[in-house]
Design a protein around this motif. Structure first.
Motif, short mmCIF file in Angstrom:
data_model
loop_
_atom_site.label_atom_id
_atom_site.label_comp_id
_atom_site.label_asym_id
_atom_site.label_seq_id
_atom_site.Cartn_x
_atom_site.Cartn_y
_atom_site.Cartn_z
N ARG A 285 -40.62 -30.55 -20.02
CA ARG A 285 -39.32 -31.62 -19.38
C ARG A 285 -40.07 -32.83 -19.38
O ARG A 285 -41.05 -33.06 -18.78
CB ARG A 285 -38.89 -30.94 -18.12
CG ARG A 285 -37.51 -31.82 -18.08
CD ARG A 285 -37.20 -31.73 -16.65
NE ARG A 285 -37.92 -32.35 -15.55
CZ ARG A 285 -38.39 -31.99 -14.44
NH1 ARG A 285 -37.40 -31.01 -13.93
NH2 ARG A 285 -39.10 -32.68 -13.67
N THR A 287 -38.51 -36.66 -18.46
CA THR A 287 -37.53 -37.36 -17.84
C THR A 287 -37.75 -38.81 -18.48
O THR A 287 -38.69 -39.39 -18.75
CB THR A 287 -37.72 -37.62 -16.45
OG1 THR A 287 -39.07 -38.22 -16.03
CG2 THR A 287 -37.46 -36.10 -15.62
N PHE A 579 -37.14 -25.78 -10.98
CA PHE A 579 -35.81 -25.51 -11.56
C PHE A 579 -34.91 -24.77 -10.61
O PHE A 579 -35.32 -23.74 -10.18
CB PHE A 579 -35.88 -24.88 -12.83
CG PHE A 579 -36.80 -25.72 -13.77
CD1 PHE A 579 -35.85 -26.43 -14.90
CD2 PHE A 579 -38.01 -25.69 -13.93
CE1 PHE A 579 -36.56 -27.11 -15.85
CE2 PHE A 579 -38.77 -26.46 -14.88
CZ PHE A 579 -37.95 -27.16 -15.82
N VAL A 624 -26.26 -29.06 -16.30
CA VAL A 624 -27.83 -29.09 -16.32
C VAL A 624 -27.90 -30.66 -15.89
O VAL A 624 -27.87 -31.53 -16.72
CB VAL A 624 -28.51 -28.60 -17.20
CG1 VAL A 624 -30.11 -28.78 -16.66
CG2 VAL A 624 -28.34 -27.33 -17.72
N THR A 626 -30.97 -33.51 -14.03
CA THR A 626 -32.44 -33.76 -13.56
C THR A 626 -32.25 -34.63 -12.41
O THR A 626 -31.84 -35.90 -12.74
CB THR A 626 -33.31 -34.06 -14.55
OG1 THR A 626 -33.36 -32.52 -15.27
CG2 THR A 626 -34.62 -34.11 -13.63
N THR A 633 -34.55 -30.09 -11.74
CA THR A 633 -33.62 -29.71 -12.71
C THR A 633 -32.56 -28.64 -12.08
O THR A 633 -33.02 -27.63 -11.86
CB THR A 633 -34.10 -29.34 -13.86
OG1 THR A 633 -34.82 -30.56 -14.45
CG2 THR A 633 -32.93 -29.17 -14.89
N THR A 635 -29.27 -26.55 -12.34
CA THR A 635 -27.94 -25.75 -13.12
C THR A 635 -26.86 -25.49 -12.41
O THR A 635 -27.21 -24.34 -11.32
CB THR A 635 -28.72 -24.88 -14.22
OG1 THR A 635 -29.58 -25.53 -14.79
CG2 THR A 635 -27.61 -24.40 -15.00
N GLN A 768 -35.70 -31.03 -22.63
CA GLN A 768 -36.26 -29.86 -22.24
C GLN A 768 -36.30 -28.71 -23.14
O GLN A 768 -35.33 -28.76 -23.89
CB GLN A 768 -35.55 -29.36 -20.85
CG GLN A 768 -36.09 -28.12 -20.33
CD GLN A 768 -35.24 -27.68 -19.26
OE1 GLN A 768 -35.06 -28.44 -18.34
NE2 GLN A 768 -35.17 -26.49 -18.97
#
Length: 812
Positions: A285, A287, A579, A624, A626, A633, A635, A768
């Motif tokens: 991932r 950012t 996550f 999703v 972040t 992150t 979800t 990601q």
């Protein structure tokens, strides 16, 4: 609504009283051989009215006797049928008393019937007015594959890399067993379908334009699995034993049907063990923005589990007008896995955070449902029916994670000078759902018109109890109240419907409307959520048949989809600290409209071509996001926007010769999605496709070989896509002992040991890529045994409870 239900109940019970006014009569007798004067055992006795419409059928006992009960006065025709004898028809005038026919003699035919060989192949695909049916029994690979694998061949269905089923690229559908909801399919369907041998089912129906008698939920439609066909007096069944290696495991399953006089039972049961070795996985991932970071996770995971199921349908024919039936289904599973992971987070200048993680996961669950139906017929018309139904259903799922953190290193940065260190922790979630359903259905045939009406009430309770415990300095696990909660959600659904079906020459029409009132009440985190809505759900299906064995179908329907417990549950899964995933208790039902046109032609080559357009609003999709501060992150689900799907489906079945047959299927869907994620408008569109082809070669009556290839293209979502993959299979079958025993061998994906399942996700500030390694190559040996012989059809209620209204996942 309660007043309406009370009035209908009063009217229905008035029908019951009137239908029982006159005492029932009976016709009995004995069948003998005309020359030997001996009783004939198991001769079929068919009772028809003066219009030659069959009313009842029984078989003679060991002494040649029979009895037909529950009759009324009138003129009848009694037909006696037995292999090797001439069929005899006896007219019977039944007055106010019962009749005994002594020693009806049958004469042997001059030429005995030695056997009949059917050389024509059964068509795999059948187009009906509102559905497509796939004949699993006619597919040779049904003797070695499980039901989930067979679904790859069914038109409009696909199975993705994670073994999730989709109907025309959509996961909003309902799976029924024999036209009824089943706990086996509502809790964890793919595990049950993997443990269910395909040899234990008859066919798979895809209902894309459900009539109004079905609940209004399921945007894409209904998948109906028929586990048995109408059975006869006696016993019948199949047993399938298989072993899958080097991954998978042993499995056993089968079906059993018995009918003795007025009593009938049909049972489906099975189970399997499943295990995989250590398989690799990773997450990457990035950012974006002012403070760019890169998270890299790599690890491995193994899995072992077991699952089992049993389903039973019972029926008892009190007399020709009264029938009682019941269903009972139970399923359970238990699994565990061990995963290891190494994680590192860095920015452009330094490594910010590294740690190692070990997660012991234990999961289990079970589901049970039971139903009771009473069906009342009427003397003037056997097709006029009144049915009362009750169903109870409950399931639970338990998850426990024990997570340990090792070798943790934290380097503070200017943007995060005091990062929080990870501690060993445990999380557990016990969630489930229960519901009770009552329903009344009435069928009124008037010449070529059939009218159906009914009322229904569903009382559903979704619940979850989850806890998060972290390890303190004393070595004790302490409950974290901010991450612990109890969630309760009730959904009461009240429905009423009216449908009309008629046939005029080459035309057939089904049309109707359904009204549903939904009341939702949710309690969590010391707050309440109350919501109610009224939905009108129309549907119409039109069929036109032509002389060249072809037909064209048109269908339109409106549908809704209520969120299920997996989407509503606010439990936050933190098994991977970077996550998190959770449900959303504030979700609203989705709404959609679909229109379709299908063309079918059945001659030497069978051809099916279908076009469909689906538009939905308030679509439930994963969202999703972040967090740039915590680098987590998250979800969840949200009613993010609207979606349009336009699809074309083609299926061709062609016999090149009497020994070689080919099948080709293809599906293409173009999806357009518009949504808002984290305050940013997103617009995603693209083409999703799949294709299937197979060749079956049968050099003799007892040998058969099949090779097949299945291609699944990328699957699209509002924030990403997945990679494509190919699934191949080769099977060989040998029939023994007059086709009662079949030995089978299959090689699946022999050329590729692993399959790479890759999912790409992007948001306003991140991109990601998630990778999971799946073991793809396996070999299966199977032994399938069929036994029994039946002669008179088992009766079951033509109406029952169908709760096809809950979604557990959503994607384009």
């Amino acid at each position: 609504m309660k007043t309406l239900i009370f009035l209908i109940c009063c009217i229905c019970f008035n029908f019951v009283a009137k239908s029982q006014t006159n005492p029932p009569l009976q016709i009995s007798g004995k069948i003998i051989d005309s020359s030997a004067n001996k009783a004939i055992t198991y001769a079929s006795i068919l009772l028809k009215n003066d219009k030659k419409v069959q009313l009842k059928s029984v078989v003679t006992g060991k002494d040649g006797s029979f009895s037909l009960t529950g009759l009324s006065t009138g003129n009848y025709l009694l037909a006696i049928v037995y292999v090797g004898y001439q069929t005899k028809v006896v007219p019977v005038a039944l007055g106010t008393t019962s009749i005994v026919l002594n020693n009806i003699s049958l004469m042997a035919t001059p030429t005995q019937l030695k056997g009949v060989t059917v050389t024509a192949d059964r068509p795999l695909i059948k187009q009906e007015i509102d559905r497509i049916s796939y004949d699993v029994k006619a597919d040779p690979e049904s003797k070695v594959n499980n039901v989930l694998e067979m679904m790859r061949k069914v038109p409009m269905l696909s199975v993705d890399g994670d073994e999730n089923i989709q109907l025309q690229g959509n996961s909003n559908y309902k799976i029924l067993i024999n036209g009824r909801p089943s706990g086996m399919m509502e809790r964890n369907p793919k595990d049950i379908l993997k443990s269910m041998p395909a040899s234990s089912i008859e066919r798979i129906e895809v209902i894309t334009t459900p009539p109004a008698k079905y609940d209004g939920e399921g945007l894409a439609g209904i998948i109906n699995i028929i586990t048995f066909k109408k059975a006869d007096n006696g016993t019948n069944g199949t047993i399938n034993v298989s072993e899958r290696f080097p991954v998978g495991g042993p499995g056993i399953g089968g079906s059993f049907t018995l009918k003795s006089g007025k009593f009938g039972i049909a049972t489906n049961a099975g189970g399997n063990l499943n295990s995989t070795p250590l398989l690799n996985n990773s997450n990457l991932r990035n950012t974006l923005g002012a403070n760019e970071t890169k998270l890299w996770q790599t690890g491995n995971k193994d899995f072992s589990g077991k699952s089992g199921y049993i389903g039973t349908e019972l029926s008892f024919e009190i007399d020709s007008l009264n029938l009682i039936s019941a269903q009972f289904n139970y399923n359970a599973n238990d699994n565990e896995s061990l995963s290891n992971q190494y994680s590192t987070l860095n920015n452009l200048n330094q490594v910010l955070h590294t740690y190692e993680l070990r997660n012991n996961l234990a999961g289990s669950g079970n589901g049970v449902d039971a139903a009771l139906n009473y069906q009342l017929g009427f003397k003037k018309d056997k097709n006029r029916l009144l049915t009362f139904s009750y169903r109870y259903y409950k399931f639970t799922n338990d998850q426990f994670n024990n997570v340990g953190i090792f070798n943790q290193v934290i380097n503070p940065s200017p943007n995060n000078p005091t990062p929080e260190a990870l501690k060993d922790y445990q999380q557990q979630n016990s969630g489930g759902s229960s519901e009770q359903t009552v329903q009344i259905d009435y069928v009124l045939p008037i010449k070529k018109l059939t009218i159906e009406a009914g009322v229904k009430a569903i009382f559903r309770d979704n619940n979850s109890n989850f806890e998060y415990l972290s390890l303190n300095s004393s070595g004790d696990y302490i409950l974290d109240p901010l991450r612990t909660n109890i969630f309760d959600n009730t959904q009461n659904v009240y429905g009423i419907y009216n449908t009309y079906q008629f046939n005029i020459k080459k035309w057939g029409v089904k049309a109707g409307v359904r009204a549903e009132q939904t009341e939702i009440d949710a309690v969590f985190t010391s707050s309440n959520l109350n919501r109610s809505s009224l939905n009108l759900i129309p549907s119409i299906s039109v069929n036109r048949k032509f002389k060249d064995m072809s037909s064209i179908n048109f269908g339109f329907t409106s549908r809704i989809q209520r969120p299920g417990i997996n989407q509503l549950n606010p439990f936050v899964d933190r098994s991977n600290p970077n996550f998190e995933s959770s449900g959303n208790p504030d979700l609203k039902p989705m709404k959609g409209h679909s229109i379709e046109v299908n063309y079918s032609r059945f001659k030497k080559a069978s051809l099916n071509i279908g076009f469909r357009a689906l538009h939905g609003t308030g679509i439930i999709m994963p969202s999703v996001v972040t967090d740039p501060v915590t680098q987590i992150t998250r979800t969840s689900y949200a009613n993010t926007g609207s979606a349009t799907l336009i699809g074309l489906n083609v299926n061709i079945n062609y016999p090149f010769s009497s020994k070689l047959r080919g099948v080709l299927g293809a599906m293409a869907n173009y999806g357009i999605v518009k949504a808002e994620i984290n305050g940013v408008d997103l617009d995603k569109q693209g083409l999703m496709r799949r294709a299937f082809t197979s060749l079956t070669y049968r050099p003799s009556k007892t040998w058969q070989a099949t090779a097949s290839v299945n291609y699944n293209g990328p699957n699209l979502s509002i924030q990403g896509t997945s990679n494509s993959f190919v699934f191949s299979s080769f099977s060989l079958n040998k029939d023994l002992f007059d086709n009662k025993l079949t030995l089978s061998f299959a090689a699946n994906n022999a050329f590729n040991k692993y399959r790479k399942a890759i999912n790409y996700t992007n948001g306003p500030n991140f991109i990601q890529e998630s990778y999971n390694q799946n073991y793809q190559r396996n070999f299966t040996t199977s032994l399938n045994y069929r036994f029994g012989k039946l002669k008179d059809s088992i009766k079951k209620n033509k109406k029952g409870i169908n709760n096809n209204d809950v979604s557990e996942g959503s994607s384009l």
